[in-house]
Scaffold this active site. Structure first.
Site, PDB file in Angstrom:
ATOM      1  N   TYR A 104       0.810  -1.220   0.000  1.00 28.37           N
ATOM      2  CA  TYR A 104       0.000   0.000   0.000  1.00 28.37           C
ATOM      3  C   TYR A 104       0.842   1.268   0.000  1.00 28.37           C
ATOM      4  O   TYR A 104       0.440   2.284  -0.548  1.00 28.37           O
ATOM      5  CB  TYR A 104      -0.963   0.006   1.193  1.00 28.37           C
ATOM      6  CG  TYR A 104      -2.245  -0.729   0.885  1.00 28.37           C
ATOM      7  CD1 TYR A 104      -3.071  -0.302  -0.157  1.00 28.37           C
ATOM      8  CD2 TYR A 104      -2.625  -1.854   1.602  1.00 28.37           C
ATOM      9  CE1 TYR A 104      -4.236  -0.973  -0.469  1.00 28.37           C
ATOM     10  CE2 TYR A 104      -3.794  -2.538   1.295  1.00 28.37           C
ATOM     11  CZ  TYR A 104      -4.597  -2.088   0.266  1.00 28.37           C
ATOM     12  OH  TYR A 104      -5.751  -2.748  -0.044  1.00 28.37           O
TER      13      TYR A 104
ATOM     14  N   GLU B 139       0.954 -30.463  13.019  1.00 31.88           N
ATOM     15  CA  GLU B 139       0.473 -29.845  11.782  1.00 31.88           C
ATOM     16  C   GLU B 139      -0.760 -28.980  12.021  1.00 31.88           C
ATOM     17  O   GLU B 139      -0.807 -27.827  11.627  1.00 31.88           O
ATOM     18  CB  GLU B 139       0.150 -30.926  10.730  1.00 31.88           C
ATOM     19  CG  GLU B 139      -0.429 -30.339   9.437  1.00 31.88           C
ATOM     20  CD  GLU B 139      -0.821 -31.385   8.406  1.00 31.88           C
ATOM     21  OE1 GLU B 139      -0.367 -32.542   8.527  1.00 31.88           O
ATOM     22  OE2 GLU B 139      -1.579 -31.052   7.477  1.00 31.88           O
TER      23      GLU B 139
ATOM     24  N   ASP C 280      -0.294 -35.284   9.247  1.00 28.15           N
ATOM     25  CA  ASP C 280      -1.203 -36.274   8.662  1.00 28.15           C
ATOM     26  C   ASP C 280      -0.433 -37.352   7.909  1.00 28.15           C
ATOM     27  O   ASP C 280       0.647 -37.096   7.385  1.00 28.15           O
ATOM     28  CB  ASP C 280      -2.149 -35.612   7.641  1.00 28.15           C
ATOM     29  CG  ASP C 280      -3.265 -34.833   8.301  1.00 28.15           C
ATOM     30  OD1 ASP C 280      -3.483 -35.013   9.522  1.00 28.15           O
ATOM     31  OD2 ASP C 280      -3.910 -34.037   7.592  1.00 28.15           O
TER      32      ASP C 280
END
Lengths: 366, 553
Positions: free
Chosen positions: A98, A195, A247
């Protein structure tokens, strides 16, 4: 790495001076940038880290497709130098976007239209002047949460005790360099990187960190730079073992590898963020039998999963025998197991049975 | 001047007259006026003006005079107009004036040449229309350069089809030559499409050697200036080609000939037939070549016609054509449309069904043309604009069947292309094959379509080249502007990075852009690119499923 601020400012100056020279000699102004793509990334066996090669490409001004990017690169470089010189507080990369986005006089065009244009250029500049974003006073938003026996003195002077952060845990600040995040004391035996936040949250409520005397950290999926840098510091400075609990699927495996060896896009950051000693403590295919995981917890592997497995197989840092075997065996098994699903056994199963069993028997993938 | 078209009407009229003696010419006209261009008030006004102007142009061209035409319309009552058309042609000798203007289907020979007159039944039909709608006679002034002006006020005797002279006088001490017609008709005036103004402007485009002055009913004067000082080549009369005649014409030619025997008739009254061929045709038709043409029966004529069609006969001569030429078309389009680009072409003569013809085309871009919507299609037959029945015309079909996208124009399939473009097609022949009696649309003979298509392709390629060049130069300009725009931003950044003065950097940067542009323009002319277009080696995105680093807030 680890150059002083003065040195970095000097590097930015040199970059500008070279372009000026091009202009004054009537040459096509150019910038040389190391390529940050798979074709310029290699796995360094000796350090166990993913590293950036030396292939570079030139960005020219008099090239219709590059002119704007060339201009944007200089605009960002100039702004970074100014931020460092002025001693302003660190900005987020969106805020930087910005500060630079404006209309180019006499046209309907903006210097930048969206953040996708400025983000990769920041990384270009990091490699060009051999700096880290954190040194450039730019921050990415961290997502990480930490708990466990560690005392830290924050840049603000506040003393943070991560054993007293309640059920939400303590946030990982955007910059975890020593001057921002000074480690006063740490009695943990290892770090458990989880995780998913949901799994971390359950372990934290059960005060698993207390039972196991460890630090409990999550990066909420793919970790941001700060979590990776923090793991690196804890692993190198305090020599803490790192266990990554993810996982049982290719995506979880890859998150483990990002903590351990680094990532392709930020290969130049691996030395500062990798933890080559890290071990995978997530579910293995053989555990399905060992722990008698019910069929209802299996999720069938989809095509994208199978494709991803093939990709992982081809990454040099997955080419150890145990990983190649595990990837093959996952494919043969045909299902994935999410770490969340272990609650199906019992709410306490992960903290009381699974993790202690794994750590005691040193059943890791490396 | 007789046109074959008129002789067709003559046949119809005569046959009608034989069978139904009670039917007058006026009734015939009343029944058939929709075929003759008088189906409504708006078109009737246009037809009257057109007949007069076409005659004037033909007369001037015949006499090799650069035409100067004056057209005035006066609104003298509701839907009532006075039409004045005056030319600087050779004038008409006194004794011919009444018949030319006040006898329908007046004429004589069978020779063919390219002239405008084919368009309608002729000026006498307008005179009759005026008489029937307003009851007013038509006034003619004719000067042939002998210091006199013959003035006739004429009606047509409807039952006899003969001129009725209301009054005549001869003025003396008058200079120059030319003809002036004044008539009063019922009509309707419009300004936009299919108007007198549109007809005159298109006539001016196709006849750039003519000066036309037009006073509209509102008093506004428009001059269509002369921009070419040379008339197109004079068209020679030719005899009909055997492959272009039909039975009716053949029978009439047999009746009218002065030849003593049939073989002589074939060689003298047709083009491209020698004595050997003539005798061969007679043998094939089982007609004694020595008998008189007057004694040939209808069935014998039929056999002769068949034999003629089967015989291989040389192509007709093409000096009967009077194309206006690529240069004149360019001048015509330029002066009326002021386009930024024009390409024109005049093809070589070709033959369809024994009739020689030439296709001429022009394509104009920009200028006064509308930026949006369909292109303007300007169709001409023998230099006369075809305003009506556009979609039924072979010339239109040739345009809609061309794929214009490859030439840089927008087009929905089967439609006219779009954009600020005018396409002009001129079909010139001794015989225009109209699709119907209204004579506004040309029939789609494959050989005609092919000629038009080839001509369009050639000029369109030039347009495409121009458009792509134009696009390229616009693109170049945009690029240059881009480099300059970014240079100012870069100067600010470099000044910040190096501490050097911003103004100085910007100055050097602009100098560099100018230099590179010069080189760029030079090389573009040689069709190469200085500024590299090669895409920066694409930065392979990491294959990670998740975005790393959580960079986006």
């Amino acid at each position: 790495m680890g150059l002083t601020e003065e040195r970095l400012i000097k590097n930015l100056q040199t970059m500008g001076k070279r372009v000026l020279e091009n202009i004054n000699q009537g040459e096509n102004p150019e910038l040389e940038i190391l390529t940050r793509a798979l074709n310029n990334v290699y796995y360094d066996n000796s350090t166990g880290l993913i590293k950036l090669g030396d292939k570079s490409q030139k960005r020219y001004y008099f090239n219709v497709n590059q002119a704007k990017k060339f201009m944007q690169t200089l605009l960002i470089a100039d702004r970074i130098k100014w931020l460092m010189e002025q001693g302003k507080p660190a900005l987020s990369i969106r805020q930087l976007f910005y500060t630079l986005k404006h209309n180019i006089p006499g046209s309907k065009e903006n210097t930048f239209d969206n953040q996708d244009e400025s983000d990769p250029i920041i990384e270009d500049i990091e490699v060009m002047i051999d700096a880290l974003r954190e040194q450039l006073k730019l921050i990415a938003t961290p997502k990480g949460v930490l708990s466990g026996p560690i005392m830290v003195k924050d840049k603000t002077g506040d003393l943070l005790d991560y054993t007293k952060m309640g059920s939400a845990g303590g946030a990982v600040p955007p910059i975890v360099e020593d001057d921002f995040f000074h480690i006063k004391e740490c009695s943990a035996d290892f770090i458990l990187v989880v995780e998913k936040f949901a799994v971390w949250n359950l372990l934290n409520q059960q005060k698993y960190w207390k039972d196991a005397n460890c630090l409990l950290l999550t990066g909420k999926g793919q970790p941001a730079r700060a979590e990776r840098r923090l793991v690196n510091r804890l692993s190198t400075e305090l020599k803490l073992p790192v266990y990554v609990f993810a996982d049982m699927d290719p995506w979880g495996y890859y998150i483990y590898s990002v903590y351990k060896q680094g990532s392709i896009n930020l290969a130049f950051f691996s030395e500062k963020s990798g933890a080559p000693q890290a071990k995978y403590i997530g579910f293995m295919t053989k555990d399905v039998k060992t722990f008698d995981i019910p069929k209802s917890s299996h999720i069938k592997l989809e095509n994208v999963d199978l494709k991803r497995i093939e990709e992982l197989k081809n990454y040099d840092w997955f080419k150890t025998k145990e990983w190649q075997d595990e990837l093959k065996s996952l494919k043969d098994f045909g299902n994935k197991i999410e770490q969340d699903s272990l609650v199906a056994k019992s709410i306490e199963f992960t903290a009381k049975e699974y993790l202690p069993y794994k750590i005691e028997n040193k059943e890791f993938l490396n | 001047m007789l046109k074959l078209m008129k002789s067709d009407f003559m046949t119809i009229a005569k046959e009608l007259a034989k069978e139904h003696r009670e039917i007058s010419v006026a009734e015939f006209f009343e029944r058939n006026k929709h075929l003759l261009g008088f189906e409504n008030l708006q078109k009737s006004l246009l037809t009257c003006v057109r007949e007069a102007v076409d005659n004037a142009l033909d007369a001037c061209e015949d006499a090799r005079i650069l035409p100067q035409i004056y057209v005035e319309l006066k609104e003298i009552g509701e839907n009532r107009f006075k039409i004045i058309v005056e030319d600087n042609g050779p004038g008409i000798v006194k004794k011919n004036i009444p018949k030319i203007f006040a006898k329908l289907l007046y004429g004589g020979k069978f020779n063919l040449c390219q002239s405008r007159g084919q368009q309608g039944i002729g000026i006498s039909a307008s005179v009759l229309y005026a008489q029937l709608t307003t009851g007013k006679p038509t006034k003619i002034y004719s000067r042939i350069g002998d210091g006199k002006s013959h003035v006739y006020v004429l009606h047509i005797n409807i039952s006899k089809n003969e001129p009725e002279i209301i009054s005549e006088e001869t003025l003396t001490g008058v200079n120059g030559h030319g003809t002036r017609v004044e008539m009063e008709i019922k009509g309707k005036y419009i300004k936009s499409r299919l108007s007198v103004n549109e007809y005159l402007q298109q006539t001016a485009i196709m006849n750039p050697f003519a000066q036309i002055i037009y006073i509209a009913p509102d008093g506004k004067e428009t001059e269509f200036p002369r921009v070419v000082d040379k008339l197109p080549p004079k068209s020679k009369n030719i005899k009909p080609h055997p492959h272009g005649v039909e039975l009716g014409i053949l029978i009439r030619m047999l009746r009218a000939t002065t030849a003593r025997n049939i073989a002589g008739f074939l060689t003298s009254d047709f083009s491209s037939i020698g004595r050997t061929t003539a005798i061969k045709v007679c043998e094939k038709a089982e007609v004694d070549h020595k008998i008189s043409p007057k004694s040939i029966t209808r069935s014998e004529a039929d056999k002769i016609l068949d034999a003629l069609q089967e015989e291989r006969i040389q192509k007709p001569p093409t000096n009967c054509l009077s194309p206006i030429g690529a240069d004149a078309i360019r001048e015509g389009l330029t002066k009326e449309i002021h386009p930024e680009f024009v390409a024109t072409l005049s093809r070589k003569p070709t033959v369809y069904s024994g009739h020689p013809f030439i296709v001429e085309v022009g394509i104009a871009y920009g200028g006064d043309l509308e930026k949006e919507g369909n292109i303007s299609l300007l169709r001409f037959a023998n230099k006369v604009p075809l305003l009506y029945r556009q979609s039924a015309c072979a010339l239109t079909k040739s345009v809609t069947q061309t794929s214009w996208r490859r030439y840089g124009l927008k087009q929905s399939s089967g439609a006219l292309p779009q954009g600020p473009v005018a396409i002009l097609i001129h079909f010139a022949s001794v015989w225009i094959p109209y699709t119907s009696e209204s004579k506004e649309a040309i029939a789609a003979y494959p050989v005609i379509m092919k000629e038009v298509r080839l001509a369009l392709q050639e000029v369109s390629r030039k347009l495409a080249l121009y458009l792509s060049k134009k696009r390229r130069s616009k693109y170049q300009e945009e690029r240059i502007a881009m480099f300059k725009r970014y240079a100012s931003e870069i100067a600010v950044a470099l000044s910040g990075l190096t501490g050097k003065e911003k103004e100085k950097i910007e100055e050097n940067m602009m100098k560099l852009v100018e230099e590179k542009i010069k080189k760029l323009e030079l090389e573009t002319e040689e069709n190469s690119e200085l500024i590299t277009e090669d895409v920066e080696e694409t930065e392979e995105k990491t294959e990670d499923k998740f975005k790393e680093n959580g960079d986006i807030e």
